[in-house]
Enzyme design. Structure first.
Site, mmCIF file in Angstrom:
data_model
loop_
_atom_site.group_PDB
_atom_site.id
_atom_site.type_symbol
_atom_site.label_atom_id
_atom_site.label_comp_id
_atom_site.label_asym_id
_atom_site.label_seq_id
_atom_site.Cartn_x
_atom_site.Cartn_y
_atom_site.Cartn_z
ATOM 1 N N HIS A 22 0.834 -1.203 0.000
ATOM 2 C CA HIS A 22 0.000 0.000 0.000
ATOM 3 C C HIS A 22 0.872 1.257 0.000
ATOM 4 O O HIS A 22 0.609 2.206 -0.732
ATOM 5 C CB HIS A 22 -0.872 0.054 1.257
ATOM 6 C CG HIS A 22 -1.940 -1.004 1.344
ATOM 7 N ND1 HIS A 22 -2.100 -1.812 2.436
ATOM 8 C CD2 HIS A 22 -2.919 -1.364 0.479
ATOM 9 C CE1 HIS A 22 -3.126 -2.623 2.241
ATOM 10 N NE2 HIS A 22 -3.644 -2.378 1.067
ATOM 11 N N LYS A 48 -14.054 -10.341 5.947
ATOM 12 C CA LYS A 48 -12.897 -10.871 6.650
ATOM 13 C C LYS A 48 -12.870 -10.370 8.084
ATOM 14 O O LYS A 48 -13.444 -9.347 8.409
ATOM 15 C CB LYS A 48 -11.613 -10.502 5.902
ATOM 16 C CG LYS A 48 -11.446 -9.016 5.656
ATOM 17 C CD LYS A 48 -10.331 -8.733 4.668
ATOM 18 C CE LYS A 48 -10.219 -7.235 4.412
ATOM 19 N NZ LYS A 48 -9.283 -6.898 3.363
ATOM 20 N N ARG A 97 -2.201 -6.108 -8.235
ATOM 21 C CA ARG A 97 -1.067 -6.968 -7.929
ATOM 22 C C ARG A 97 -0.872 -8.041 -8.979
ATOM 23 O O ARG A 97 0.203 -8.309 -9.452
ATOM 24 C CB ARG A 97 -1.251 -7.640 -6.564
ATOM 25 C CG ARG A 97 -1.051 -6.706 -5.421
ATOM 26 C CD ARG A 97 -1.652 -7.243 -4.175
ATOM 27 N NE ARG A 97 -3.102 -7.146 -4.209
ATOM 28 C CZ ARG A 97 -3.883 -7.251 -3.163
ATOM 29 N NH1 ARG A 97 -3.352 -7.506 -1.992
ATOM 30 N NH2 ARG A 97 -5.177 -7.132 -3.269
ATOM 31 N N SER A 135 -3.069 -7.578 2.913
ATOM 32 C CA SER A 135 -3.330 -7.395 4.341
ATOM 33 C C SER A 135 -3.817 -8.704 4.956
ATOM 34 O O SER A 135 -3.447 -9.049 6.079
ATOM 35 C CB SER A 135 -4.400 -6.320 4.558
ATOM 36 O OG SER A 135 -3.972 -5.093 4.063
HETATM 37 P P1 ADP Z 1 -6.132 -5.948 0.736
HETATM 38 O O1 ADP Z 1 -6.637 -6.355 -0.627
HETATM 39 O O2 ADP Z 1 -4.681 -6.211 0.942
HETATM 40 O O3 ADP Z 1 -6.996 -6.384 1.889
HETATM 41 P P2 ADP Z 1 -7.201 -3.248 0.630
HETATM 42 O O4 ADP Z 1 -8.606 -3.664 0.496
HETATM 43 O O5 ADP Z 1 -6.872 -2.335 1.740
HETATM 44 O O6 ADP Z 1 -6.153 -4.399 0.778
HETATM 45 O O7 ADP Z 1 -6.670 -2.675 -0.732
HETATM 46 C C1 ADP Z 1 -6.741 -1.367 -1.153
HETATM 47 C C2 ADP Z 1 -6.143 -1.263 -2.539
HETATM 48 O O8 ADP Z 1 -4.746 -1.520 -2.464
HETATM 49 C C3 ADP Z 1 -6.686 -2.265 -3.539
HETATM 50 O O9 ADP Z 1 -6.727 -1.649 -4.802
HETATM 51 C C4 ADP Z 1 -5.664 -3.359 -3.539
HETATM 52 O O10 ADP Z 1 -5.643 -4.057 -4.770
HETATM 53 C C5 ADP Z 1 -4.409 -2.554 -3.348
HETATM 54 N N1 ADP Z 1 -3.318 -3.327 -2.756
HETATM 55 C C6 ADP Z 1 -3.337 -4.091 -1.653
HETATM 56 N N2 ADP Z 1 -2.134 -4.667 -1.442
HETATM 57 C C7 ADP Z 1 -1.339 -4.239 -2.451
HETATM 58 C C8 ADP Z 1 0.005 -4.519 -2.832
HETATM 59 N N3 ADP Z 1 0.772 -5.348 -2.150
HETATM 60 N N4 ADP Z 1 0.466 -3.920 -3.928
HETATM 61 C C9 ADP Z 1 -0.314 -3.104 -4.658
HETATM 62 N N5 ADP Z 1 -1.587 -2.829 -4.389
HETATM 63 C C10 ADP Z 1 -2.100 -3.379 -3.290
#
Ligand code: ADP
Length: 164
Positions: A22, A48, A97, A135
Site C-alpha cells: 500500500h 474478513k 497486484r 493485508s
Molecule cells: P487488501 O486487498 O490487501 O486487503 P485493501 O482492500 O486495503 O487491501 O486494498 C486497497 C487497494 O490496495 C486495492 O486496490 C488493492 O488491490 C491494493 N493493494 C493491496 N495490497 C497491495 C500490494 N501489495 N500492492 C499493490 N496494491 C495493493
C-alpha cells in the site's frame, strides 16, 4: 469535477493493516498527483475478520505519513463516488497486484463509472516484491506467530504485536 485537471487522487481501501505494498502505491501516486487522499473504509468490502477498527487504521496511517502534507488520511463509509464528489476529486487509484485482482477491480471501476460518469479509476502496479502481499495474508501469518517485519513498517509491526 474535471478529471483532466485533477491534482488530487483518492486511494481507497480497508488497510487492515497498511502494508509496504500500500505504501508503495501511495509513494507512486505522489509522483503523479499533488495530493493523495487515503480513504479508509469503515466497513471492509471483503468478508474478513478485522484486526484494527477503522479509527485505529486511520490513526496508524496518519502517524506513518506525519509531516507529509500531501497525504491526507480520512475515513469513510458509503459510496466512493459520493466521497469523490465531496472531495472534488474524480480520480481513484487502485493497486493491481496480479491477474487475480483484475476481475473484482474491473467490476468496481465499471460500477463506479455507471454511478458517476466523471469518476475515473487508475490502476497502479506496485514494485514486484510487493505483488504477492495482501493485508489478509499479513494478518494470517502474524496471527499464527510468523514474522511479518518484511511486509509492514516498524510502526505497524509494533501495533500488531500489541494487538496479537
Ligand atoms: P487488501 O486487498 O490487501 O486487503 P485493501 O482492500 O486495503 O487491501 O486494498 C486497497 C487497494 O490496495 C486495492 O486496490 C488493492 O488491490 C491494493 N493493494 C493491496 N495490497 C497491495 C500490494 N501489495 N500492492 C499493490 N496494491 C495493493
Amino acid at each position: 469535477m474535471n478529471t483532466t485537471t485533477s491534482k488530487s487522487v483518492i486511494y481507497p481501501g480497508s488497510f487492515d493493516p497498511i502494508t509496504n505494498g500500500h505504501e508503495n502505491v501511495i509513494e507512486r501516486s505522489l509522483d503523479l498527483f499533488e495530493k493523495v487522499f487515503v480513504a479508509v473504509a469503515k466497513i471492509s468490502s471483503h468478508d474478513k475478520q478485522s484486526l484494527f477498527s477503522s479509527e485505529e487504521r486511520t490513526e496508524i496511517i496518519r502517524e506513518l505519513f506525519l509531516g507529509q502534507e500531501r497525504v491526507q488520511v480520512i475515513s469513510f463509509d458509503g459510496l466512493l463516488v459520493d466521497l469523490a464528489k465531496e472531495l472534488q476529486t474524480p480520480v481513484i487509484i487502485r493497486g493491481l497486484r496480479a491477474v487475480s485482482d483484475f476481475e473484482y477491480e474491473f467490476q468496481m471501476a465499471q460500477m463506479n463509472r455507471q454511478l458517476q460518469n466523471e469518476v475515473e479509476t487508475i490502476f497502479l502496479a506496485p514494485d514486484q516484491q510487493y505483488s504477492f502481499l495482501s493485508s489478509t495474508l499479513v494478518r494470517e501469518v502474524a496471527t499464527l506467530g510468523g514474522d511479518v517485519s518484511d511486509f509492514v513498517s516498524p510502526l505497524v509491526l509494533k501495533k500488531m504485536s500489541e494487538r496479537l
